[in-house]
Write a protein that holds these residues in place. Sequence first.
Motif, short mmCIF file in Angstrom:
data_model
loop_
_atom_site.label_atom_id
_atom_site.label_comp_id
_atom_site.label_asym_id
_atom_site.label_seq_id
_atom_site.Cartn_x
_atom_site.Cartn_y
_atom_site.Cartn_z
N PRO A 107 62.26 2.81 42.82
CA PRO A 107 61.69 4.07 43.29
C PRO A 107 62.40 5.32 42.77
O PRO A 107 61.78 6.38 42.68
CB PRO A 107 61.84 3.96 44.82
CG PRO A 107 61.96 2.50 45.11
CD PRO A 107 62.65 1.90 43.93
N PHE A 108 63.69 5.20 42.45
CA PHE A 108 64.44 6.38 42.00
C PHE A 108 64.95 6.22 40.57
O PHE A 108 65.97 6.78 40.18
CB PHE A 108 65.60 6.66 42.96
CG PHE A 108 65.14 7.14 44.31
CD1 PHE A 108 64.79 8.47 44.52
CD2 PHE A 108 64.99 6.25 45.36
CE1 PHE A 108 64.34 8.91 45.75
CE2 PHE A 108 64.55 6.68 46.60
CZ PHE A 108 64.21 8.01 46.80
N LYS A 135 66.87 0.69 41.29
CA LYS A 135 67.38 1.92 41.91
C LYS A 135 66.56 2.28 43.13
O LYS A 135 65.48 2.86 43.02
CB LYS A 135 67.37 3.05 40.88
CG LYS A 135 68.11 4.29 41.32
CD LYS A 135 69.59 4.02 41.46
CE LYS A 135 70.32 5.22 42.01
NZ LYS A 135 71.69 4.86 42.43
N ARG A 136 67.09 1.96 44.30
CA ARG A 136 66.37 2.18 45.55
C ARG A 136 66.89 3.37 46.35
O ARG A 136 66.25 3.79 47.32
CB ARG A 136 66.46 0.91 46.42
CG ARG A 136 65.92 -0.33 45.72
CD ARG A 136 66.01 -1.55 46.60
NE ARG A 136 65.47 -2.74 45.95
CZ ARG A 136 65.30 -3.91 46.55
NH1 ARG A 136 65.63 -4.05 47.83
NH2 ARG A 136 64.80 -4.93 45.88
N ASP A 176 71.00 -0.34 46.46
CA ASP A 176 70.48 -0.74 45.15
C ASP A 176 70.80 -2.21 44.90
O ASP A 176 71.56 -2.84 45.64
CB ASP A 176 71.11 0.11 44.05
CG ASP A 176 70.76 1.58 44.14
OD1 ASP A 176 69.73 1.91 44.75
OD2 ASP A 176 71.52 2.41 43.59
N ILE A 177 70.24 -2.76 43.83
CA ILE A 177 70.53 -4.14 43.41
C ILE A 177 70.74 -4.14 41.89
O ILE A 177 69.99 -3.50 41.16
CB ILE A 177 69.40 -5.12 43.78
CG1 ILE A 177 69.14 -5.10 45.29
CG2 ILE A 177 69.77 -6.54 43.33
CD1 ILE A 177 67.99 -5.98 45.73
N VAL A 178 71.77 -4.86 41.45
CA VAL A 178 72.02 -5.03 40.02
C VAL A 178 71.82 -6.50 39.67
O VAL A 178 72.32 -7.39 40.36
CB VAL A 178 73.44 -4.59 39.63
CG1 VAL A 178 73.67 -4.78 38.12
CG2 VAL A 178 73.68 -3.14 40.02
N HIS A 179 71.05 -6.77 38.62
CA HIS A 179 70.82 -8.13 38.12
C HIS A 179 71.44 -8.24 36.73
O HIS A 179 71.59 -7.25 36.01
CB HIS A 179 69.32 -8.43 38.01
CG HIS A 179 68.54 -8.13 39.25
ND1 HIS A 179 68.50 -8.98 40.33
CD2 HIS A 179 67.75 -7.07 39.58
CE1 HIS A 179 67.72 -8.47 41.27
NE2 HIS A 179 67.26 -7.31 40.84
N ALA A 180 71.78 -9.46 36.34
CA ALA A 180 72.34 -9.69 35.00
C ALA A 180 71.92 -11.05 34.48
O ALA A 180 71.81 -12.02 35.24
CB ALA A 180 73.86 -9.59 35.03
N GLU A 181 71.68 -11.10 33.18
CA GLU A 181 71.38 -12.34 32.48
C GLU A 181 72.30 -12.43 31.26
O GLU A 181 72.65 -11.41 30.66
CB GLU A 181 69.92 -12.38 32.03
CG GLU A 181 68.91 -12.35 33.17
CD GLU A 181 67.48 -12.22 32.68
OE1 GLU A 181 67.29 -12.12 31.44
OE2 GLU A 181 66.57 -12.20 33.52
#
Length: 267
Positions: A56-57, A91-92, A39-44
């Motif tokens: 996808p999930f 969410k991959r 998975d990947i988490v991004h933040a601003e």
Amino acid sequence: MRLSEPAPAKLNLALHVRGKLPDGRHALETLFAFCTDGDIVHAEPADTLSLQISGPFAEGLEVEGNLVLRAAEALRGQTADTRGAALFLDKRLPVASGIGGGSADAAATLRLLTRMWRLDPARASEVAPDLGADVPACLLSMTARGEGAGDRLALITDPLISGRPVLLVNPMHGLSTASVFGAWDGIDRGPLEKWQQGRNDLQPAAVSLEPEIREVLDWLEGREGAELVRMSGSGTTCFALFATEEQSAAAAGQCPSKWWHMASLLR
């Protein structure tokens, strides 16, 4: 400015259940390894904490109570102010699949906000154990032996692991960790020594609850070049280690469409 942090998929190359700890949790001996994908988490930067989930999930995942938000709130609780962040989870990985998805997402959030908020990394280590037994290992995302409940860690360097091609396959049926531990037969089959000769003590219990896991394991064992095939964690994801990326890619191309799969490398 948006920052991003990977949440690598976790594998238990071996998982021995040795009994119960005084606090009621199960005593484990395991070898954690991590993929280069997940998975990947991004933040601003933001005035408050918020979370959006895509990928996808993403379907069926709730924002309220999500481990990403819980990790952010726990880390913020270690600071003297009320910092915020707009968080985005891509969410991959399948949910409830034994590859540390939620724990890896929480750990990635801790690493990400430690950078954004310019905190001492020790603060993330302090809050990780309260978020789940696998979160400390996922915070490191490095090959490690886990004992206790899996949260007492010792880093491992093993040339047979780093860079190893791996294929993950999931039958698209999730299992709760509690249900699998509940179906474990309670027999201590001995300590974890060499991971290659180890086992996953939860595999028979998971197969009894979701027989298609056995079908996935049999299919992986039939792939050319598959050198070690096991289930990860409490299931339902299974994996095969290969000698070459070509063999892993060839097996991925043969995977039945009814199953999720991901070809990757171990970190």
